[in-house]
Design a protein around this motif. Structure first.
Motif, PDB file in Angstrom:
ATOM      1  N   ARG A 127       0.681  -1.317   0.183  1.00  0.00           N
ATOM      2  CA  ARG A 127      -0.024   0.100  -0.209  1.00  0.00           C
ATOM      3  C   ARG A 127       0.728   1.333  -0.099  1.00  0.00           C
ATOM      4  O   ARG A 127       0.703   2.289  -0.680  1.00  0.00           O
ATOM      5  CB  ARG A 127      -1.153   0.177   1.158  1.00  0.00           C
ATOM      6  CG  ARG A 127      -2.068   0.875   0.976  1.00  0.00           C
ATOM      7  CD  ARG A 127      -3.077   0.947   2.250  1.00  0.00           C
ATOM      8  NE  ARG A 127      -2.478   1.449   3.428  1.00  0.00           N
ATOM      9  CZ  ARG A 127      -2.321   0.544   4.286  1.00  0.00           C
ATOM     10  NH1 ARG A 127      -3.085  -0.633   4.614  1.00  0.00           N
ATOM     11  NH2 ARG A 127      -1.852   1.166   5.667  1.00  0.00           N
TER      12      ARG A 127
ATOM     13  N   HIS B  63       2.271   2.040  -3.461  1.00  0.00           N
ATOM     14  CA  HIS B  63       1.122   2.081  -4.053  1.00  0.00           C
ATOM     15  C   HIS B  63       0.763   3.609  -4.271  1.00  0.00           C
ATOM     16  O   HIS B  63       0.642   4.493  -5.082  1.00  0.00           O
ATOM     17  CB  HIS B  63      -0.099   1.361  -3.789  1.00  0.00           C
ATOM     18  CG  HIS B  63      -1.208   1.687  -4.944  1.00  0.00           C
ATOM     19  ND1 HIS B  63      -1.365   1.064  -6.061  1.00  0.00           N
ATOM     20  CD2 HIS B  63      -2.622   2.306  -4.755  1.00  0.00           C
ATOM     21  CE1 HIS B  63      -2.275   1.515  -6.831  1.00  0.00           C
ATOM     22  NE2 HIS B  63      -3.131   2.360  -5.815  1.00  0.00           N
ATOM     23  N   GLU B  64       0.910   4.055  -2.821  1.00  0.00           N
ATOM     24  CA  GLU B  64       0.446   5.508  -2.593  1.00  0.00           C
ATOM     25  C   GLU B  64       1.499   6.607  -2.910  1.00  0.00           C
ATOM     26  O   GLU B  64       1.345   7.844  -2.961  1.00  0.00           O
ATOM     27  CB  GLU B  64      -0.031   5.633  -1.161  1.00  0.00           C
ATOM     28  CG  GLU B  64      -1.565   4.864  -0.714  1.00  0.00           C
ATOM     29  CD  GLU B  64      -1.478   4.755   0.540  1.00  0.00           C
ATOM     30  OE1 GLU B  64      -2.620   4.159   0.913  1.00  0.00           O
ATOM     31  OE2 GLU B  64      -0.619   5.379   1.492  1.00  0.00           O
TER      32      GLU B  64
END
Ligand SMILES: [Zn+2]
Ligand SMILES: [Zn+2]
Length: 563
Positions: free
Chosen positions: A228, A231-232
């Motif tokens: 995550r 991804h961010e």
């Protein structure tokens, strides 16, 4: 349960056929693990690690176990077994080898490789290595050793079973029971069960997480969290973790490949250890992913991942320098993300938060243990320890590796599984435990203190020097120089007073000059001629004045010169 008592004296001579355990470090602190086993006049050492200094150890680089209790018996040492490659288990080995260089070193491939780079730094060349793996059985003198795979926050960790004429000892080393570790190498509970069946007379178990209920989370649980974060993140990514945590680095590498980023290592120990882990096949690095960190800086930020040391806020580490913006090629900027994928070792809180604040000030987003699952412990929690006791069914238990509260919690778990109260032995560093006729009991105590490494000096700095340093650091110092006429005994020069870290204006001291002169005159007319006593007089006068008027206790250095 037997408690270590302060009135203990030096243990009596070891009974024939008995086994003696002398913990020289690691029982009462998390660090500088070292345990000596004695049987039939011969010694076996398990681990030889360092403890990292805290804020009350100003200027100290490392803290070693005290070798003094075995110093005149180093010739009796059959081998030094190293359970795994963490600093708190191997870090003091070079210092021991300086005293006897040919002690056989026994450990797994990765453990000895990590140790080897350390020995080279200390220019120790003629060392004797025995590489072992799980399942191996090898005897050193009267100690018949068998090695068992254990899972921990570094690959290739081993527990060791020590068979002697007095019975069998099983030492877990540091371990946990991750059932799905990255490398598939789980703690070998089948071997624990087999040894238990044969009869474990003394079980030494890792206490670090004995207070933590349940089971330690699997290392793999970090992966979706990292995913995550990757991804961010639109800018550069910096991940800080321990330089020995090969599996943590592996997860970062895998995420980097997934997201088309390249990786550079920052920090000397990270570069060195990951090269060792890759060469020996413990770290799987796809071609072209890892590049020199300086070259990485030429790529656009969204293609960069830096894996860095300094997760404990160590002031000279790469991450600290990045946070202060004085790293030579990494310049933290708005939009960067920094992940502290590590534990927060007690005592390091201030330093770590200083780094987090520093990074955040430049606009970086900081992900850490406090706001995301980016770290899991390397040690067994209470649930896992209960399993171990039930599988091993030990006769006697000696909790190791922890502060007293951790060892107490571990002892309580052993008792809960049915180990009789009097066969759970609680010992601290220096408390000698004998295994006689299948029963473990405290036999006495040997002196073993902290040994401080400061620059090139080992063991020269004492606790009282550190006290002086703390006073200097917190209160500053005042020097007072007075010249006394050797014939008349009258003050003929001074007092000249200077201070550092106390008050900027030396004129502050004008009011105490006359009282110093008066006190010295009184002392000399009372017949005091000894310059040490005169200096004590000056120290008393100045000390009382500083305490009354300034509420301070600086170090006072009086010098009385006769002329
Ligand atoms: Zn440890
Ligand atoms: Zn460890």
């Amino acid at each position: 349960m037997s408690h270590p008592h302060p009135e203990l004296s030096v243990p009596p001579e070891l009974a024939p056929g008995a086994l003696r355990v002398i913990p020289l470090g690691g029982l009462g602190e998390v660090g500088r693990n070292m345990t000596v086993f004695e049987y039939d006049g011969r010694l076996l050492i398990v681990d030889c690690g360092v403890l990292f200094p805290e804020e009350n150890h100003p200027g100290v680089d490392l803290i070693l176990p005290d070798f003094e209790p075995i110093r005149d018996r180093l010739g009796d040492v059959e081998a030094l077994v190293l359970t795994h490659g963490h600093e708190d288990h191997i870090g003091a080995t070079p210092f021991l080898l300086r005293e006897r260089g040919d002690i056989p070193l026994v450990g797994s491939e990765l453990t000895l490789a990590l140790l080897d780079s350390k020995l080279r730094e200390h220019r120790l060349k003629e060392t004797v290595h025995h590489t072992v793996s799980e399942g191996d059985r090898i005897a050193f003198g009267p100690f018949d050793l068998e090695f068992v795979a254990v899972n921990h926050s570094i690959p290739d960790a081993l527990a060791v079973a020590i068979r002697t004429g007095a019975g069998m000892v099983l030492h877990t080393g540091d371990f946990k029971m991750d059932q799905l570790p990255l490398d598939g190498r789980i703690t070998d509970l089948r071997a624990f069960a087999r040894l238990g069946e044969e009869g474990v007379d003394l079980f030494l178990t890792d206490s670090t997480n004995a207070e933590v209920p349940g089971f330690t989370t699997s290392e793999k649980e970090i992966s979706p969290v990292l995913e995550r974060v990757f991804h961010e993140s639109r800018g550069r990514l910096i991940v800080a973790c321990f330089a020995s945590h090969v599996h943590r680095v592996q997860q970062v590498l895998d995420a980097a490949v997934e997201h088309g980023r390249k990786v550079g290592y920052v920090g000397r120990s990270m570069v060195r250890n990951m090269a060792i882990a890759r060469d020996l096949g413990y770290l799987d690095v796809p071609p072209g992913v890892v590049v020199d960190a300086k070259e990485l800086a030429d790529l656009p930020p969204e293609r960069q991942v830096l894996i860095s040391t300094g997760s404990q806020g160590e002031p000279l580490s790469a991450l600290s320098r990045i946070a202060q913006r004085n790293h030579n090629f990494v310049h933290i900027a708005e939009g960067d993300t920094v992940v502290l994928a590590s534990s927060l070792i007690p005592g390091n809180e201030n330093a770590v938060y200083r780094v987090i604040n520093g990074l955040a000030r430049w606009g970086a987003r900081v992900v850490h243990k406090g706001n995301a699952l980016v770290h899991v412990s390397g040690h067994a929690s209470a649930g896992e320890l209960l399993y171990c006791y039930n599988i091993v069914k030990p006769r006697n238990v000696l909790p190791v590796h922890g502060e007293i509260r951790h060892m107490l919690a571990n002892a309580a778990l052993a008792r809960e599984t049915g180990v009789p109260d009097e066969q759970v032995v609680l010992a601290e560093d220096g408390i000698v435990v004998d295994l006689v006729d299948g029963r473990a009991r405290i036999a006495g105590k040997v002196e073993c203190g902290y040994v401080f490494v400061d620059g090139s000096s080992v063991g020269d700095i004492t606790e009282s020097d550190l006290k002086d340093r703390r006073i200097l650091g917190e209160e500053g110092f005042i020097s007072v120089i007075v010249v006394v006429d050797s014939v008349t005994g009258k003050v003929s020069g001074g007092p000249e007073i200077h201070a550092r870290g106390f008050a900027e204006d030396d004129a502050t001291f004008d009011e105490i000059k006359q009282p110093i002169i008066d006190a010295l005159d009184r002392a000399t007319s009372d017949g005091v001629a000894d310059s040490y006593q005169l200096q004590q007089t000056v120290r008393r006068v100045v000390g009382r004045w500083v305490s009354n008027t300034h509420r301070r206790r600086p170090m006072i250095i009086p010098v009385v010169v006769e002329a």
